[in-house]
Write a protein that holds these residues in place. Structure first.
Motif, PDB file in Angstrom:
ATOM      1  N   ASP A 161       0.808  -1.230   0.000  1.00 58.94           N
ATOM      2  CA  ASP A 161       0.000   0.000   0.000  1.00 58.94           C
ATOM      3  C   ASP A 161       0.835   1.271   0.000  1.00 58.94           C
ATOM      4  O   ASP A 161       0.289   2.369   0.095  1.00 58.94           O
ATOM      5  CB  ASP A 161      -0.963   0.048   1.198  1.00 58.94           C
ATOM      6  CG  ASP A 161      -1.901  -1.150   1.236  1.00 58.94           C
ATOM      7  OD1 ASP A 161      -2.316  -1.585   0.144  1.00 58.94           O
ATOM      8  OD2 ASP A 161      -2.205  -1.643   2.330  1.00 58.94           O
ATOM      9  N   LEU A 162       2.144   1.138  -0.080  1.00 55.71           N
ATOM     10  CA  LEU A 162       3.011   2.317  -0.111  1.00 55.71           C
ATOM     11  C   LEU A 162       3.934   2.238  -1.324  1.00 55.71           C
ATOM     12  O   LEU A 162       4.344   1.137  -1.727  1.00 55.71           O
ATOM     13  CB  LEU A 162       3.867   2.421   1.160  1.00 55.71           C
ATOM     14  CG  LEU A 162       3.178   2.828   2.459  1.00 55.71           C
ATOM     15  CD1 LEU A 162       4.180   2.818   3.599  1.00 55.71           C
ATOM     16  CD2 LEU A 162       2.545   4.205   2.339  1.00 55.71           C
ATOM     17  N   PRO A 163       4.306   3.386  -1.902  1.00 51.25           N
ATOM     18  CA  PRO A 163       5.298   3.357  -2.979  1.00 51.25           C
ATOM     19  C   PRO A 163       6.672   3.015  -2.419  1.00 51.25           C
ATOM     20  O   PRO A 163       6.928   3.157  -1.222  1.00 51.25           O
ATOM     21  CB  PRO A 163       5.262   4.797  -3.516  1.00 51.25           C
ATOM     22  CG  PRO A 163       4.810   5.620  -2.357  1.00 51.25           C
ATOM     23  CD  PRO A 163       3.843   4.762  -1.604  1.00 51.25           C
ATOM     24  N   THR A 164       7.538   2.544  -3.288  1.00 52.75           N
ATOM     25  CA  THR A 164       8.917   2.313  -2.867  1.00 52.75           C
ATOM     26  C   THR A 164       9.545   3.639  -2.450  1.00 52.75           C
ATOM     27  O   THR A 164       9.384   4.648  -3.125  1.00 52.75           O
ATOM     28  CB  THR A 164       9.731   1.685  -4.004  1.00 52.75           C
ATOM     29  OG1 THR A 164       9.143   0.441  -4.371  1.00 52.75           O
ATOM     30  CG2 THR A 164      11.178   1.450  -3.583  1.00 52.75           C
ATOM     31  N   ILE A 165      10.240   3.620  -1.326  1.00 50.06           N
ATOM     32  CA  ILE A 165      10.892   4.827  -0.807  1.00 50.06           C
ATOM     33  C   ILE A 165      12.398   4.662  -0.969  1.00 50.06           C
ATOM     34  O   ILE A 165      12.967   3.651  -0.546  1.00 50.06           O
ATOM     35  CB  ILE A 165      10.529   5.074   0.665  1.00 50.06           C
ATOM     36  CG1 ILE A 165       9.015   5.117   0.842  1.00 50.06           C
ATOM     37  CG2 ILE A 165      11.160   6.374   1.159  1.00 50.06           C
ATOM     38  CD1 ILE A 165       8.563   5.242   2.286  1.00 50.06           C
ATOM     39  N   TYR A 166      13.026   5.640  -1.586  1.00 50.27           N
ATOM     40  CA  TYR A 166      14.467   5.638  -1.804  1.00 50.27           C
ATOM     41  C   TYR A 166      15.101   6.713  -0.920  1.00 50.27           C
ATOM     42  O   TYR A 166      14.477   7.759  -0.661  1.00 50.27           O
ATOM     43  CB  TYR A 166      14.794   5.927  -3.264  1.00 50.27           C
ATOM     44  CG  TYR A 166      14.143   4.987  -4.254  1.00 50.27           C
ATOM     45  CD1 TYR A 166      14.822   3.875  -4.742  1.00 50.27           C
ATOM     46  CD2 TYR A 166      12.835   5.217  -4.695  1.00 50.27           C
ATOM     47  CE1 TYR A 166      14.217   3.017  -5.648  1.00 50.27           C
ATOM     48  CE2 TYR A 166      12.221   4.360  -5.593  1.00 50.27           C
ATOM     49  CZ  TYR A 166      12.915   3.259  -6.073  1.00 50.27           C
ATOM     50  OH  TYR A 166      12.320   2.414  -6.963  1.00 50.27           O
TER      51      TYR A 166
END
Length: 645
Positions: free
Chosen positions: A194-199
């Motif tokens: 439910d979350l985008p990939t975080i960089y």
């Protein structure tokens, strides 16, 4: 031959297409993402300004040519004793030496221009940081000044996204801390349902020890709560460390590492007995391979640019600063949430009220205290003020301007959400017989300098030129450390960068602060703000309002201005100082200088008033040869009374 011509044609076509759609940007000097000119008052030693500047110039003009910066870190000193210049340059650990060198060259060209008189300054681009000082800074872990910046595009689950981003940065701290003396840099990413990939990445200046780096990043991490809750991108920069996260890949290449010994190239098969084969292989390598590489490279660039174009609204690699944000970038708050956090806009939470509405104190779900400006539904100018303030403030970012966090628009309700400043307005201090006793001269001088820096930014340094039009004590807010921040841009005027003045049929402002040419004829310029600033300086020095009195039908008198001018002319300027404070002997020159500047700013003739950039040099003591003020404008025709608010 035909194939080669075909490949070259494709190459040139792709190159032309790339240049047409994305023209080169290198011709313009890029702006800093952030920069800070450090007050010289923080230094406890005396520096010969000329000698220091010569040493600094020597370092800045040679550090990218005379010294290696292959690993993105540079530190050198030049000069002797108290006049020594110290410079630190740090590039992101994932940029190439060429990118690093260009970024540092841009920094060394721009930072002295932005901070022409300060001996200490720091500037941040997205790819590098440049810092210089006349005090030792190598090996010193420093968290201040720090700048947390959230790029306001919201995640679907704000609290959870921020928590996961914080955890990612926390996981990168140990790896960054254990880097070597050349690179302390770590990268990573995380992905949850439910979350985008975080960089993200974390970095320290390599001169720090493992303990210092760990401490710097650990203490900087909570600053996310000050800027970035729910934002898809966030970053915190300090002099000694920084970190950044995003929902978009932000790593440019593999982190730079010290080079390993070059291997011995192997012999080509057949080079001894097959001369023709070697010649053919050499021709193939020399001609065909470079062409293919160029084509592949250009195709990659074209695909990359196409992806960027389709996601330009959220691609942080364009390095948008807050000066480039539009109103679409602000958080749009839910009205019911705002109503709840202000306790139904209760009188207990009301902290101020103005012509266009009231201001309430509220607490966001994440615990942050905010100020909510609720524009009056009965105000005929509410719509204009709302749009004006939202559009203008979205393009401004400076530590001496109040930060706008978001807005709310629902039917007849128009709300602006600002950072909350705990000490309220300057008006509540200097005009209160008890509170103004807590404002010693050092604090008042600090407030004057903060206002000067904020106005200088509006007039000179921001991407757009802003005339505030309503500068007064109640529109100066004070944070917990008594730093001054300018607020209320509802009636501000946007000017083109090359425009110097304009005319208006609507006179908007506050009686006692408006310049005579503006009240009489509607002539508006940056010097109109300068006049208001001069009145404000005299009010801060004296603790008295510039209350206009009407002596008769014909004349309006500004008693504070006439009182200050009379004492200046008689050689007793210190007589006007607020009697509730005690001026020390060593402070008398600063007080007199501020009175002098205040009188210069309220001159009758517009051309005799200094620009705010000049006033800043005067306030800082970098200009000592001031012009003498003439009799200021403290009498005006009473017919203007009806236009004054």
């Amino acid at each position: 031959m035909a194939a080669t011509t075909f490949v070259c044609s494709i190459t040139l076509s792709l190159l032309a297409l790339a240049l047409i759609n994305h023209p080169p940007l290198a011709f313009a000097q890029p702006r800093f993402s952030n920069y800070i000119c450090v007050d010289d008052t923080k230094n406890n030693h005396t520096t010969d300004a000329a000698a220091y500047k010569a040493n600094l110039n020597h370092l800045l003009t040679t550090f990218t040519t005379d010294h290696r910066i292959d690993y993105g870190f540079y530190n050198f000193s030049y000069g002797a004793a108290e006049n020594k210049a110290n410079v630190i340059g740090l590039c992101r650990g994932d940029v190439s030496p060429e990118t690093c060198r260009k970024c540092l060259n841009d920094s060394r060209d721009l930072l002295p221009v932005r901070c022409p008189t300060q001996k200490e300054a720091i500037g941040w681009y997205q790819n590098c940081m440049l810092r210089y000082s006349d005090r030792p800074i190598l090996g010193s872990m420093e968290l201040s000044p720090s700048i947390p910046v959230g790029y306001p595009f919201n995640a679907s689950y704000p609290e959870r996204f921020t928590q996961v981003a914080s955890s990612l940065i926390a996981s990168l701290i140990p790896k960054a801390s254990t880097g070597n003396s050349r690179v302390k840099f770590s990268t990573g990413n995380t992905s949850l349902p439910d979350l985008p990939t975080i960089y993200g990445f974390a970095q320290c200046t390599p001169d720090l020890s493992q303990r210092q780096c760990n401490e710097c990043l650990t203490e900087a991490l909570p600053m996310i709560q000050d800027c970035c809750v729910g934002n898809l991108w966030g970053r915190v920069v300090t002099p000694s460390c920084l970190f950044r996260y995003s929902n978009f890949p932000i790593i440019q290449s593999q982190p730079l590492q010290p080079p390993s010994p070059s291997p011995v190239p192997p012999l080509l098969n057949g080079t001894t007995h097959h001369g023709n084969k070697r010649e053919l292989s050499g021709t193939f390598i020399a001609v065909i391979v470079p062409v293919v590489v160029v084509v592949v490279l250009l195709l990659t660039i074209a695909v990359y640019l196409g992806v960027r174009k389709s996601s330009s609204k959220i691609d942080e690699e364009e390095y948008r600063t807050e000066e480039d944000m539009t109103t679409m970038g602000f958080v749009q708050f839910n009205f019911d949430i705002i109503r709840k956090l202000t306790d139904e806009f209760s009188d207990e939470n009301k902290v101020g009220e103005g012509r266009f509405g009231a201001v309430y104190k509220g607490k966001l779900p994440n615990g942050r205290i905010v100020a909510v400006k609720r524009l009056s539904q009965a105000s005929g100018q509410g719509d204009v003020e709302f749009k004006n303030e939202l559009v203008l403030v979205s393009k401004l970012h400076h530590r001496n301007l109040v930060k706008l966090l978001g807005f709310c628009f629902k039917e007849n309700e128009k709300l602006l959400v600002y950072e909350f400043l705990h000490n309220g307005s300057l008006h509540n201090f200097i005009f209160d017989p008890l509170k103004r006793q807590s404002l010693d001269w050092t604090t008042r001088y600090k407030i004057i300098r903060g206002i000067t820096r904020g106005l200088t930014y509006l007039h000179e340094d921001s991407r757009i030129k802003i005339i505030h039009r309503n500068l007064k004590a109640s529109n100066i807010l004070l944070d917990i450390e008594m730093n001054a921040k300018i607020t209320d841009f509802g009636v501000a005027k946007l000017f083109a960068s090359e425009q110097t003045h304009g005319d208006t049929n609507t006179i908007i402002g506050t009686s006692g602060y408006m310049a005579p040419e503006y009240v009489r004829h509607g002539h508006l310029s940056s010097k109109s703000d300068v006049f208001s600033f001069g009145v404000l300086v005299l009010e801060i020095v004296t603790g008295q309002r510039n209350n206009r009195t009407y002596n008769n039908v014909e004349n309006i008198e500004d008693p504070l201005i006439s009182y200050a001018w009379r004492n200046w002319r008689e050689g007793t300027p210190l007589n006007i100082v607020d009697p509730s404070i005690e001026i020390q002997k060593e402070e008398e020159s600063e007080v007199t200088r501020c009175i002098h500047i205040g009188l210069l700013c309220i001159q009758e003739k517009v051309d005799e008033r200094p620009k705010m950039a000049t006033a800043l040099l005067m306030i800082n003591g970098d200009l000592t040869d001031f012009p003498k003020p003439s009799q200021p404008s403290f009498f005006m025709n009473a017919s203007t009374k009806q236009n004054s608010s």
